[in-house]
Design an enzyme around this catalytic site. Sequence first.
Site, short mmCIF file in Angstrom:
data_model
loop_
_atom_site.label_atom_id
_atom_site.label_comp_id
_atom_site.label_asym_id
_atom_site.label_seq_id
_atom_site.Cartn_x
_atom_site.Cartn_y
_atom_site.Cartn_z
CG ASN A 198 -66.73 28.56 16.07
OD1 ASN A 198 -66.58 29.41 17.28
ND2 ASN A 198 -66.23 27.43 16.26
NE ARG A 234 -60.59 46.87 28.46
CZ ARG A 234 -61.02 48.14 28.12
NH1 ARG A 234 -61.12 48.51 26.79
NH2 ARG A 234 -61.48 49.15 28.94
CG HIS A 239 -63.83 24.22 19.82
ND1 HIS A 239 -63.37 23.39 18.72
CD2 HIS A 239 -63.38 23.38 21.00
CE1 HIS A 239 -62.51 22.55 19.17
NE2 HIS A 239 -62.42 22.57 20.49
CD GLU A 256 -66.27 23.26 16.47
OE1 GLU A 256 -66.84 22.76 15.60
OE2 GLU A 256 -65.30 24.21 16.31
CG HIS A 289 -60.36 24.57 9.79
ND1 HIS A 289 -60.19 24.55 11.33
CD2 HIS A 289 -59.16 25.31 9.57
CE1 HIS A 289 -59.11 25.09 11.97
NE2 HIS A 289 -58.51 25.51 10.75
N GLY A 321 -66.49 30.53 11.56
CA GLY A 321 -66.32 31.34 12.74
C GLY A 321 -65.12 32.40 12.31
CG HIS A 322 -60.36 33.15 12.13
ND1 HIS A 322 -59.83 33.75 13.22
CD2 HIS A 322 -59.59 33.61 11.00
CE1 HIS A 322 -58.72 34.55 12.82
NE2 HIS A 322 -58.56 34.74 11.64
#
Length: 237
Positions: free
Chosen positions: A7, A18, A43, A70, A190, A213-214
């Site tokens: 992700n 920026r 997403h 998603e 998640h 992702g994170h």
Amino acid sequence: MTNLSVNINKIATLRNARGENRPDVEAVALDIESFGADGITVHPRPDERHIKRDDVYRLRPLLRSEFNIEGYPSPDFVDLVLKVRPTQVTLVPDAPDALTSSAGWNVAANAEFLTSLVERFKEAGVRTSIFVDADVDTIRAAAATGADRIELYTKPYADAYAADPEKAIAPFVEAATAAKKLGLGVNAGHDLSLENLEYFHRHISFLSEVSIGHALICDALYLGLEETVKRYRKCLK
């Protein structure tokens, strides 16, 4: 082997800070592919605080791997998916202002709505996945919509993993096994990370895909993006 879909929302968040094109979301997505990822996930949210609709349109012809979009199936989102025709759409029940996904669908309460969406996406040749909690009754309801896959919401697993991995994984094994018996592909996502992913995959080895992702982008700050992608893929072997 289970596919790793990365992700790239957080890459877009950094770019948007920026108002310029650094980092270049398209270039990073292509690099992630070249480093060994099997797919790219985005997403897009209504406020475009990270991935923008224009990003989605630009990414589609560039990507060589699977493209997963998603989001909550608002009319605008459905229109975007039908125009772009990604490999997969993952339907999540997020409110427009949600910070991040926090629960799966109550599929039984939204069965008619979800079934109609699945039919539309199937007609367009888009594989459909429904974001759900690790609940067998919910997964049965998801199968009844005609969806191709479910994506298990894994934050409860991640939260409980450190204290008791065996207890944390148990409901997910039950849910994934039920989905498999119903003919559904099983995705997960998640808060999966380098700390908990290998254990999760070892107990549910038939996973079709994980979307991360994170945690992956956070790890990349220290390890570098290429090394991080390789380590996540190693967890899935």
